[in-house]
Design a protein around this motif. Structure first.
Motif: not given
Length: 387
Positions: A85, A88, A210
């Motif tokens: 994550t 991202l 997420l």
């Protein structure tokens, strides 16, 4: 009560006599993921360079559809994958001009992928971070609303379920309508996805969500994802060749192009083995009609059986008065006990570990997680630690 242990034979056989109460940290993988490892190898052997056609043409769209169904999201093509994550998250942050001031609203209960990164960003001098304390939980919603109303923010970041307590954050419907349209909103769903029934349809074009497969999606590390609002025109500076995969073979333009869907936040070459494992887990759930609602109900029953054992122990430290929660009927898949100091946590962890009970801790907080590979009777094993 139905037992699911036979679906986790490979992992359980490696740990005989152990009670793994840390699935919120590293979940055991179900047996179906073992073949998925080989499937990725086989696709790589058969396709070599052309394996990307299989991955992007078949595997990714299939998992996008499964996750969209799981989360009640209307646009599967808006799911983008990465190894973690943090990748991202930073791609989204890289959409902001580093030369301009950046204001962020968040909480003091966010995982290190975010909290460490924004602390580093604050060193720039033009980044301001407002952190709302999660505790006391009873008043968090009011204090969160007040912070939102106090000023304009460029970015709002909060969890769906707080990682250090398992307390569920206020529902999006209660505060998102009050956020300015030009504020970017991100929700860390890692401790919610696959654990709590989650419906993103109403918010799909407003938030970045997420999550990943390391915990409740049971597929291990390496497959995280983010939902991207439709019609998003942001241009992440931190970008890779996956972000314009369809136009890769065409002459490259002076201006960097991006995909029109969630892939605009994609990175570059990665190992997709975990995506294969995730597909195997989601296929298994579909075959067994094992919904998140059913899993959540199973875990809630386990938590109540666990607390009965805790009550029977009548321990001076490990008891309900030390339990951190806001509403156990609407709670994540682990229980957290707040003790006086870290030494107490380490001692309790040692006693439990000696009788085969694996837990995990965060400072003065001792955490017990619950999973499909538990049966209610398993928690009797805790009593051995205090005989």
């Amino acid at each position: 009560m139905t037992s699911f242990k036979h679906h986790y034979r490979y992992f359980l056989e490696q740990h005989p006599g152990k009670l793994h109460c840390a699935p919120h940290s590293h979940h055991y993988w179900p047996d179906v993921t073992r073949q998925a490892q080989l499937d990725y190898w086989d696709d790589s052997a058969q396709g070599v360079d052309h394996k990307w056609d299989t991955i992007f043409g078949k595997r990714i769209p299939a998992v996008q559809r499964q996750l969209a169904e799981l989360l009640d999201h209307p646009a599967p093509e808006q799911f983008v994958f990465a190894q973690n994550t943090h990748e991202l998250l930073y791609r989204v942050i890289s959409c902001f001009d580093p030369a301009k001031p950046l204001t962020i609203l968040t909480t003091d209960g966010e995982f290190h992928s975010f909290s460490r990164q924004v602390k580093r960003l604050e060193e720039r001098g033009n980044v301001t971070v407002v952190r709302v304390a999660c505790e006391p939980f009873d008043s968090f919603s009011e204090r969160w609303q007040a912070a939102l109303s106090a000023q304009h923010f460029d970015l709002v970041f909060t969890s769906q379920v707080f990682f250090n307590s398992a307390v569920v954050a206020p529902p999006l419907s209660s505060w998102l309508p009050n956020v300015a349209d030009d504020t970017l909103v991100m929700v860390d769903g890692y401790h919610g996805c696959g654990a709590l029934p989650t419906r993103l349809r109403e918010f799909a074009d407003r938030i970045f969500y997420l999550a990943g497969s390391y915990k409740y999606l049971q597929a291990g590390e390496g497959c995280c994802f983010m939902t991207v609002p439709r019609n998003c025109q942001l241009r992440p500076e931190y970008t890779g060749w996956f972000a314009d995969f369809e136009n890769l073979a065409k002459p490259q333009q002076a201006t960097i192009g991006y995909a029109s869907d969630g892939l605009r936040f994609a990175g570059a070459t990665m190992d997709f083995t975990a995506l294969y494992r995730l597909q195997a887990v989601l296929d298994w759930w579909q075959r067994e009609q094992l919904t998140v609602e059913a899993i959540h109900g199973y875990v809630q029953n386990l938590q109540q059986e666990f607390l009965k054992v805790i009550d029977e122990l009548d321990h001076p430290l490990l008891n309900r008065s030390a339990l951190l929660h806001h509403d156990l009927a609407n709670h994540g898949h682990f229980l957290t006990f707040a003790l006086c100091n870290e030494a107490q946590v380490l001692e309790l962890s040692r006693l439990l570990r000696e009788v085969g009970v694996e837990t995990d801790s965060r400072g003065c907080r001792l955490r017990f997680g619950f999973a499909l590979y538990h049966d209610p009777v398993d928690y009797q094993q805790l009593k051995k630690a205090f005989e």
